[in-house]
Design a protein around this motif. Structure first.
Motif, mmCIF file in Angstrom:
data_model
loop_
_atom_site.group_PDB
_atom_site.id
_atom_site.type_symbol
_atom_site.label_atom_id
_atom_site.label_comp_id
_atom_site.label_asym_id
_atom_site.label_seq_id
_atom_site.Cartn_x
_atom_site.Cartn_y
_atom_site.Cartn_z
ATOM 1 N N LYS A 52 0.857 -1.188 0.000
ATOM 2 C CA LYS A 52 0.000 0.000 0.000
ATOM 3 C C LYS A 52 0.892 1.238 0.000
ATOM 4 O O LYS A 52 2.010 1.212 0.524
ATOM 5 N N TYR A 53 0.376 2.304 -0.560
ATOM 6 C CA TYR A 53 1.134 3.556 -0.533
ATOM 7 C C TYR A 53 0.182 4.731 -0.586
ATOM 8 O O TYR A 53 -0.975 4.613 -1.008
ATOM 9 N N VAL A 54 0.675 5.860 -0.140
ATOM 10 C CA VAL A 54 -0.066 7.109 -0.233
ATOM 11 C C VAL A 54 0.937 8.213 -0.516
ATOM 12 O O VAL A 54 2.057 8.196 -0.005
ATOM 13 N N TYR A 55 0.537 9.151 -1.369
ATOM 14 C CA TYR A 55 1.392 10.320 -1.584
ATOM 15 C C TYR A 55 0.521 11.531 -1.877
ATOM 16 O O TYR A 55 -0.640 11.403 -2.284
ATOM 17 N N GLN A 56 1.102 12.678 -1.655
ATOM 18 C CA GLN A 56 0.413 13.926 -1.930
ATOM 19 C C GLN A 56 1.431 14.950 -2.388
ATOM 20 O O GLN A 56 2.577 14.963 -1.899
ATOM 21 N N ILE A 57 1.047 15.800 -3.330
ATOM 22 C CA ILE A 57 1.937 16.846 -3.833
ATOM 23 C C ILE A 57 1.521 18.186 -3.215
ATOM 24 O O ILE A 57 0.333 18.549 -3.243
ATOM 25 N N TYR A 58 2.494 18.882 -2.662
ATOM 26 C CA TYR A 58 2.230 20.146 -1.971
ATOM 27 C C TYR A 58 3.035 21.285 -2.591
ATOM 28 O O TYR A 58 4.202 21.100 -2.973
ATOM 29 N N ASP A 59 2.416 22.452 -2.660
ATOM 30 C CA ASP A 59 3.174 23.671 -2.931
ATOM 31 C C ASP A 59 4.023 23.964 -1.697
ATOM 32 O O ASP A 59 3.605 23.675 -0.554
ATOM 33 N N ILE A 60 5.196 24.494 -1.910
ATOM 34 C CA ILE A 60 6.085 24.762 -0.774
ATOM 35 C C ILE A 60 6.580 26.199 -0.790
ATOM 36 O O ILE A 60 6.676 26.837 -1.840
ATOM 37 N N LYS A 61 6.884 26.693 0.405
ATOM 38 C CA LYS A 61 7.543 27.977 0.577
ATOM 39 C C LYS A 61 8.857 27.725 1.296
ATOM 40 O O LYS A 61 8.903 27.008 2.291
ATOM 41 N N LYS A 62 9.933 28.320 0.777
ATOM 42 C CA LYS A 62 11.259 28.075 1.331
ATOM 43 C C LYS A 62 11.865 29.363 1.867
ATOM 44 O O LYS A 62 11.645 30.439 1.322
ATOM 45 N N ASP A 63 12.612 29.199 2.930
ATOM 46 C CA ASP A 63 13.461 30.278 3.426
ATOM 47 C C ASP A 63 14.869 29.702 3.482
ATOM 48 O O ASP A 63 15.240 28.989 4.425
ATOM 49 N N LEU A 64 15.647 29.967 2.448
ATOM 50 C CA LEU A 64 16.973 29.368 2.337
ATOM 51 C C LEU A 64 17.926 29.889 3.407
ATOM 52 O O LEU A 64 18.894 29.216 3.761
ATOM 53 N N ASN A 65 17.648 31.085 3.934
ATOM 54 C CA ASN A 65 18.493 31.628 4.995
ATOM 55 C C ASN A 65 18.277 30.890 6.311
ATOM 56 O O ASN A 65 19.213 30.660 7.081
ATOM 57 N N LEU A 66 17.028 30.515 6.560
ATOM 58 C CA LEU A 66 16.693 29.805 7.791
ATOM 59 C C LEU A 66 16.672 28.289 7.597
ATOM 60 O O LEU A 66 16.487 27.540 8.555
ATOM 61 N N ASN A 67 16.860 27.849 6.340
ATOM 62 C CA ASN A 67 16.810 26.420 6.017
ATOM 63 C C ASN A 67 15.477 25.780 6.426
ATOM 64 O O ASN A 67 15.439 24.683 6.993
ATOM 65 N N THR A 68 14.404 26.477 6.131
ATOM 66 C CA THR A 68 13.080 25.944 6.434
ATOM 67 C C THR A 68 12.270 25.771 5.155
ATOM 68 O O THR A 68 12.429 26.521 4.187
ATOM 69 N N VAL A 69 11.410 24.751 5.172
ATOM 70 C CA VAL A 69 10.486 24.498 4.072
ATOM 71 C C VAL A 69 9.093 24.330 4.662
ATOM 72 O O VAL A 69 8.875 23.488 5.539
ATOM 73 N N GLN A 70 8.169 25.147 4.207
ATOM 74 C CA GLN A 70 6.795 25.078 4.685
ATOM 75 C C GLN A 70 5.921 24.455 3.606
ATOM 76 O O GLN A 70 6.000 24.824 2.430
ATOM 77 N N PHE A 71 5.082 23.522 3.996
ATOM 78 C CA PHE A 71 4.174 22.841 3.078
ATOM 79 C C PHE A 71 2.816 23.505 3.180
ATOM 80 O O PHE A 71 2.154 23.460 4.236
ATOM 81 N N GLU A 72 2.399 24.146 2.096
ATOM 82 C CA GLU A 72 1.192 24.961 2.126
ATOM 83 C C GLU A 72 -0.046 24.131 2.421
ATOM 84 O O GLU A 72 -0.147 22.959 2.061
ATOM 85 N N ASN A 73 -0.977 24.770 3.137
ATOM 86 C CA ASN A 73 -2.248 24.158 3.559
ATOM 87 C C ASN A 73 -2.044 23.012 4.544
ATOM 88 O O ASN A 73 -2.896 22.133 4.695
ATOM 89 N N THR A 74 -0.883 23.009 5.203
ATOM 90 C CA THR A 74 -0.616 22.072 6.294
ATOM 91 C C THR A 74 0.093 22.852 7.401
ATOM 92 O O THR A 74 0.463 24.013 7.220
ATOM 93 N N ASN A 75 0.292 22.185 8.538
ATOM 94 C CA ASN A 75 1.082 22.807 9.608
ATOM 95 C C ASN A 75 2.508 22.279 9.629
ATOM 96 O O ASN A 75 3.221 22.443 10.613
ATOM 97 N N ALA A 167 10.794 13.337 12.119
ATOM 98 C CA ALA A 167 9.966 13.936 11.063
ATOM 99 C C ALA A 167 9.020 12.909 10.452
ATOM 100 O O ALA A 167 8.024 13.285 9.824
ATOM 101 N N ASN A 168 9.333 11.624 10.616
ATOM 102 C CA ASN A 168 8.409 10.587 10.131
ATOM 103 C C ASN A 168 7.006 10.812 10.677
ATOM 104 O O ASN A 168 6.015 10.701 9.944
ATOM 105 N N ARG A 169 6.920 11.099 11.966
ATOM 106 C CA ARG A 169 5.608 11.276 12.595
ATOM 107 C C ARG A 169 4.857 12.450 11.981
ATOM 108 O O ARG A 169 3.655 12.343 11.668
ATOM 109 N N ASP A 170 5.535 13.563 11.793
ATOM 110 C CA ASP A 170 4.880 14.752 11.246
ATOM 111 C C ASP A 170 4.385 14.506 9.820
ATOM 112 O O ASP A 170 3.279 14.918 9.460
#
Length: 241
Positions: A52-75, A167-170
């Motif tokens: 079984k598998y599940v996947y979803q494609i998300y738009d992302i916002k990046k802050d390369l200075n802070l090394n963060t990636v935010q997945f839109e419409n999620t927390n 991060a697996n849990r998130d």
């Protein structure tokens, strides 16, 4: 997107050369008895896996200075230099989870008590199988986005580099993987069933050529005995577009 064995399992071959790699084979001769056991275990594995598998494609916002990636419409926000680099040229990201289910795990456990050799071989077969499943899911995604002249990055799983295994849990929570495909995670970030994989794959407009599998981009890198060899087990191309 949710998938199951009807549209994936028929394509899983449990490639023998990969099974041998995970068993630590390094070109030595294999006697007829062991060869027969490996063939039997491959057949049994193909019959027992409940893919079984599940996947979803998300738009992302990046802050390369802070090394963060935010997945839109999620927390979900991942803080990782590795992930920031992986997704540097991407505007979307695939989150995916694949599993072989509990049957094969029960077999491995059972054989570990009454037939250790067979248990070790089936464990290697299962590891080969989950990597094949991830490859097939990735190929399916690539076929879809290639029509838009987009490419995929390599797969990257939590637990390697600076992306903590927690991060697996998130990611599983965002995918609702427990409800959809029955995958849960322990307090230490280990997935149940054990033969499961969580991964991220970037989607980019930049053309990406062949990417060779290495110990560094293999989701089994922490469990693979053969990776201790100087040349590792990498020998396959993950994708070619």
């Amino acid at each position: 997107m949710i998938g199951n064995q009807e549209n994936i399992i028929s394509s899983v071959t449990v490639e023998k050369s990969e099974v041998l790699r995970y068993l630590g084979h390094n070109g030595q001769e294999i006697d007829n008895d062991l060869n027969s056991k490996i063939n039997q275990c491959i057949k049994e594995t193909k019959n027992e896996i409940d893919t079984k598998y599940v996947y979803q494609i998300y738009d992302i916002k990046k802050d390369l200075n802070l090394n963060t990636v935010q997945f839109e419409n999620t927390n979900l926000i991942l803080k990782s230099k590795d992930i920031s680099e992986l997704l540097r040229d991407c505007d979307k990201c695939v989150l995916m989870c694949a599993t072989l289910g509990f049957n094969i795990e029960k077999n491995i456990r059972r054989y570990s008590y009454n037939n250790l050799t067979k248990g070790i071989i089936i464990d290697a077969c299962a590891t080969t199988s989950i990597e094949e499943v991830c490859d097939l899911v990735q190929d399916s995604i690539l076929d879809k986005i290639a029509k838009e002249e987009k490419s995929l990055t390599m797969r990257y799983s939590p637990g390697y580099g600076d992306l903590d295994i927690s991060a697996n849990r998130d990611i599983l929570n965002v995918l609702d993987a427990h409800r959809k495909i029955g995958v849960t995670v322990t307090n230490t970030g280990i997935m149940i069933p054990r033969k499961s994989v969580v991964a991220l794959i970037g989607i980019t407009n930049k053309k990406i050529g062949k990417v060779k599998r290495t110990c560094e981009n293999c989701s089994n890198r922490f469990n693979c005995e053969y990776r201790r060899k100087a040349d590792g087990c990498g020998g396959k191309t993950i994708y070619t577009r």
